[in-house]
Scaffold this active site. Structure first.
Site, PDB file in Angstrom:
ATOM      1  N   HIS A  41       0.868  -1.178   0.000  1.00 25.41           N
ATOM      2  CA  HIS A  41       0.000   0.000   0.000  1.00 25.41           C
ATOM      3  C   HIS A  41       0.899   1.220   0.000  1.00 25.41           C
ATOM      4  O   HIS A  41       1.686   1.428   0.921  1.00 25.41           O
ATOM      5  CB  HIS A  41      -0.890  -0.018   1.255  1.00 25.41           C
ATOM      6  CG  HIS A  41      -2.000   0.984   1.222  1.00 25.41           C
ATOM      7  ND1 HIS A  41      -3.168   0.776   0.534  1.00 25.41           N
ATOM      8  CD2 HIS A  41      -2.125   2.209   1.811  1.00 25.41           C
ATOM      9  CE1 HIS A  41      -3.972   1.814   0.697  1.00 25.41           C
ATOM     10  NE2 HIS A  41      -3.354   2.711   1.459  1.00 25.41           N
ATOM     11  N   LYS A 186     -10.732   4.828  -4.653  1.00 36.93           N
ATOM     12  CA  LYS A 186      -9.818   5.938  -4.419  1.00 36.93           C
ATOM     13  C   LYS A 186      -8.439   5.543  -4.927  1.00 36.93           C
ATOM     14  O   LYS A 186      -7.890   4.517  -4.511  1.00 36.93           O
ATOM     15  CB  LYS A 186      -9.752   6.304  -2.934  1.00 36.93           C
ATOM     16  CG  LYS A 186      -8.852   7.499  -2.676  1.00 36.93           C
ATOM     17  CD  LYS A 186      -9.130   8.143  -1.337  1.00 36.93           C
ATOM     18  CE  LYS A 186      -8.350   7.538  -0.223  1.00 36.93           C
ATOM     19  NZ  LYS A 186      -8.466   8.315   1.030  1.00 36.93           N
ATOM     20  N   LYS A 188      -4.531   6.335  -5.165  1.00 32.21           N
ATOM     21  CA  LYS A 188      -3.446   7.066  -4.529  1.00 32.21           C
ATOM     22  C   LYS A 188      -2.491   7.584  -5.599  1.00 32.21           C
ATOM     23  O   LYS A 188      -2.023   6.821  -6.464  1.00 32.21           O
ATOM     24  CB  LYS A 188      -2.689   6.164  -3.551  1.00 32.21           C
ATOM     25  CG  LYS A 188      -3.516   5.717  -2.348  1.00 32.21           C
ATOM     26  CD  LYS A 188      -3.675   6.826  -1.333  1.00 32.21           C
ATOM     27  CE  LYS A 188      -4.322   6.326  -0.058  1.00 32.21           C
ATOM     28  NZ  LYS A 188      -4.438   7.390   0.962  1.00 32.21           N
ATOM     29  N   ASP A 216      -6.360  10.676  -4.220  1.00 32.02           N
ATOM     30  CA  ASP A 216      -5.708  11.159  -2.999  1.00 32.02           C
ATOM     31  C   ASP A 216      -4.231  11.388  -3.289  1.00 32.02           C
ATOM     32  O   ASP A 216      -3.498  10.444  -3.577  1.00 32.02           O
ATOM     33  CB  ASP A 216      -5.885  10.140  -1.877  1.00 32.02           C
ATOM     34  CG  ASP A 216      -5.324  10.621  -0.548  1.00 32.02           C
ATOM     35  OD1 ASP A 216      -4.863  11.778  -0.474  1.00 32.02           O
ATOM     36  OD2 ASP A 216      -5.358   9.845   0.425  1.00 32.02           O
ATOM     37  N   GLU A 242      -8.258  14.579  -2.821  1.00 28.43           N
ATOM     38  CA  GLU A 242      -7.917  14.681  -1.399  1.00 28.43           C
ATOM     39  C   GLU A 242      -6.511  15.233  -1.205  1.00 28.43           C
ATOM     40  O   GLU A 242      -5.557  14.757  -1.811  1.00 28.43           O
ATOM     41  CB  GLU A 242      -8.032  13.301  -0.742  1.00 28.43           C
ATOM     42  CG  GLU A 242      -7.763  13.299   0.746  1.00 28.43           C
ATOM     43  CD  GLU A 242      -8.032  11.945   1.386  1.00 28.43           C
ATOM     44  OE1 GLU A 242      -7.721  11.791   2.582  1.00 28.43           O
ATOM     45  OE2 GLU A 242      -8.540  11.043   0.693  1.00 28.43           O
ATOM     46  N   ASP A 267      -7.782  16.851   4.543  1.00 28.67           N
ATOM     47  CA  ASP A 267      -7.480  15.725   5.432  1.00 28.67           C
ATOM     48  C   ASP A 267      -6.370  16.109   6.400  1.00 28.67           C
ATOM     49  O   ASP A 267      -6.627  16.670   7.454  1.00 28.67           O
ATOM     50  CB  ASP A 267      -7.105  14.480   4.628  1.00 28.67           C
ATOM     51  CG  ASP A 267      -6.887  13.251   5.514  1.00 28.67           C
ATOM     52  OD1 ASP A 267      -7.305  13.284   6.695  1.00 28.67           O
ATOM     53  OD2 ASP A 267      -6.307  12.264   5.041  1.00 28.67           O
ATOM     54  N   LYS A 291     -11.432  11.374  10.932  1.00 32.75           N
ATOM     55  CA  LYS A 291     -10.585  10.268  11.386  1.00 32.75           C
ATOM     56  C   LYS A 291     -10.384  10.368  12.887  1.00 32.75           C
ATOM     57  O   LYS A 291     -10.066  11.443  13.403  1.00 32.75           O
ATOM     58  CB  LYS A 291      -9.226  10.290  10.687  1.00 32.75           C
ATOM     59  CG  LYS A 291      -9.265   9.962   9.206  1.00 32.75           C
ATOM     60  CD  LYS A 291      -7.894  10.040   8.579  1.00 32.75           C
ATOM     61  CE  LYS A 291      -7.955   9.708   7.099  1.00 32.75           C
ATOM     62  NZ  LYS A 291      -6.651   9.909   6.425  1.00 32.75           N
ATOM     63  N   GLU A 345     -14.377   4.965   3.802  1.00 37.20           N
ATOM     64  CA  GLU A 345     -13.411   4.063   3.171  1.00 37.20           C
ATOM     65  C   GLU A 345     -12.854   3.059   4.172  1.00 37.20           C
ATOM     66  O   GLU A 345     -11.668   2.713   4.112  1.00 37.20           O
ATOM     67  CB  GLU A 345     -12.270   4.858   2.524  1.00 37.20           C
ATOM     68  CG  GLU A 345     -11.514   5.762   3.472  1.00 37.20           C
ATOM     69  CD  GLU A 345     -10.250   6.345   2.860  1.00 37.20           C
ATOM     70  OE1 GLU A 345      -9.240   5.624   2.817  1.00 37.20           O
ATOM     71  OE2 GLU A 345     -10.277   7.505   2.439  1.00 37.20           O
TER      72      GLU A 345
END
Length: 392
Positions: A41, A186, A188, A216, A242, A267, A291, A345
């Site tokens: 990731h 989403k 990245k 994002d 984002e 964010d 978050k 998410e």
């Protein structure tokens, strides 16, 4: 017949000290766990093939046990906290501040934790989640009931594509679509060059017709880069961008937002209420990502949502690859909010090779379903927890 582990096998030691009775907090225990992910990731500033957490266990005087979780991404890169620091600060400062207090005194406990450990949002959120879990179990109530009551039992859930390999990401997305788990994705950006990211993104968008795509950047662009590539994102039909720039660049982000046909989501730029207000007044975005690792607790997360909505921002339920424990804590709050316009998410339990819960987090018909049991509504898989516990 299921094997019942011996005391010596348990991930957490059994407390032997005499505990106060009732809802008083008798003990707060922590362990670090390292959980492998199903694939790498990647973000603009790090990449992981396993995710680390601090798992918090709260024991009440009547023997009720609650669990919470503090998450980070690749150490102190996404924010200041690492799992090593989180555990140390809970053990040395946060736990002593609340031990002996009633688990039902949520606001007082939050104030005591904030006084004991300034910032340390993930650490305080992990303990707060465990308190809500323990209190809910002791009362036989879901945590959402302690937060005002649920107004929804499911939320549409996005899946993040973040390996950097377009072909792998397309295959992954199509599998999620086929299983009816996710239809919004989403992507990245920021770890390849912008031009390469556009090539990769184009392949993904063309392979997933009809799917909503969020991008994002994780602070990875400059204002000039954003100005250059925003039109291409609009051409591709991206619905949300984002955090394109670093936190603190409110004026620069506002100039991007003014030029963009796509909404900008705030964010990392806003953890606190004043930061949310400053970004909203500065016109740095029109959507806010919620978050626990930013707000530091469940009531504070609900407050953040209220502040954002009062400023005219729409809401999105963000994640930091939490396990089922952390996902359940977020869902307890999100289920009580009047609006969550952009869904959430919380796919973390699905990206781990083995989740720490017993499967109470359900993904079905493109939604994540909110657990309904007492506390956070999840139970711990002791075998997985024991295997994931960091040695030494």
């Amino acid at each position: 017949m299921m094997h019942k582990p011996d005391t010596a096998e348990l991930a957490f030691p059994v407390s032997v000290a005499e505990a106060p009775r009732g809802h008083e907090i008798a003990a707060v225990e922590t362990v670090i766990v390292d959980c492998p992910t199903t694939r790498r990731h990647r973000l603009s500033n790090t990449e992981i093939s396993f995710q680390s957490y601090v798992i918090v266990k709260v024991i009440l005087g009547d023997g009720t046990v609650g669990y919470g979780e503090a998450a980070t991404l690749g150490g102190p890169r996404w924010a200041e906290e690492s799992v090593e620091a989180i555990k140390a600060n809970i053990d040395a400062y946060i736990a002593p501040a609340i031990r002996g207090r009633s688990a039902l005194d949520f606001e007082r406990n939050a104030l005591l934790m904030a006084k004991a450990a300034n910032r340390n949002n993930a650490a305080r959120a992990g303990v707060d989640s465990a308190l809500f879990d323990a209190a809910g179990k002791a009362l036989g109530l879901p945590a959402s009931q302690l937060l005002g009551g649920a107004v929804r039992d499911r939320i549409e859930v996005l899946w993040a594509l973040a390996s950097g390999d377009a072909e792998q990401e397309i295959e992954e997305a199509k599998a999620k679509l086929s299983a009816r788990e996710h239809r919004r994705f989403k992507i990245k950006l920021g770890f390849h060059s912008p031009a390469d990211d556009m090539t990769r993104l184009t392949k993904i968008v063309e392979a997933l017709p009809g799917c909503e795509i969020v991008c994002d950047v994780n602070q990875g662009w400059t204002e000039a880069t954003a100005i250059r590539f925003l039109p291409r994102l609009a051409e591709l039909g991206v619905v949300l961008i984002e955090q394109p720039l670093r936190p603190g660049l409110i004026a620069a982000t506002a100039r991007i937002a003014a030029r963009s046909a796509i909404p900008i989501m705030i964010d990392e730029a806003a953890f606190t209420g004043p930061e949310i207000v400053a970004n909203a007044i500065g016109a740095a975005g029109s959507v806010y990502s919620l978050k626990l690792v930013k707000s530091g607790g469940l009531f504070n997360l609900k407050r953040a949502a209220g502040i954002a909505q009062a400023c005219g921002l729409e809401l999105y339920g963000g994640c930091l690859l939490e396990t089922g424990i952390g996902a359940a804590a977020h869902l307890a709050v999100l289920s009580t909010l009047p609006q969550v316009e952009w869904g959430c998410e919380h796919f973390g339990p699905k990206i781990l090779k083995a989740d720490l819960t017993q499967g109470e987090i359900v993904f079905r018909d493109f939604h994540i379903h909110c657990p309904t049991g007492p506390g956070l509504g999840v139970t711990i898989n002791e075998d997985v927890l024991r295997a994931a516990r960091r040695k030494g």
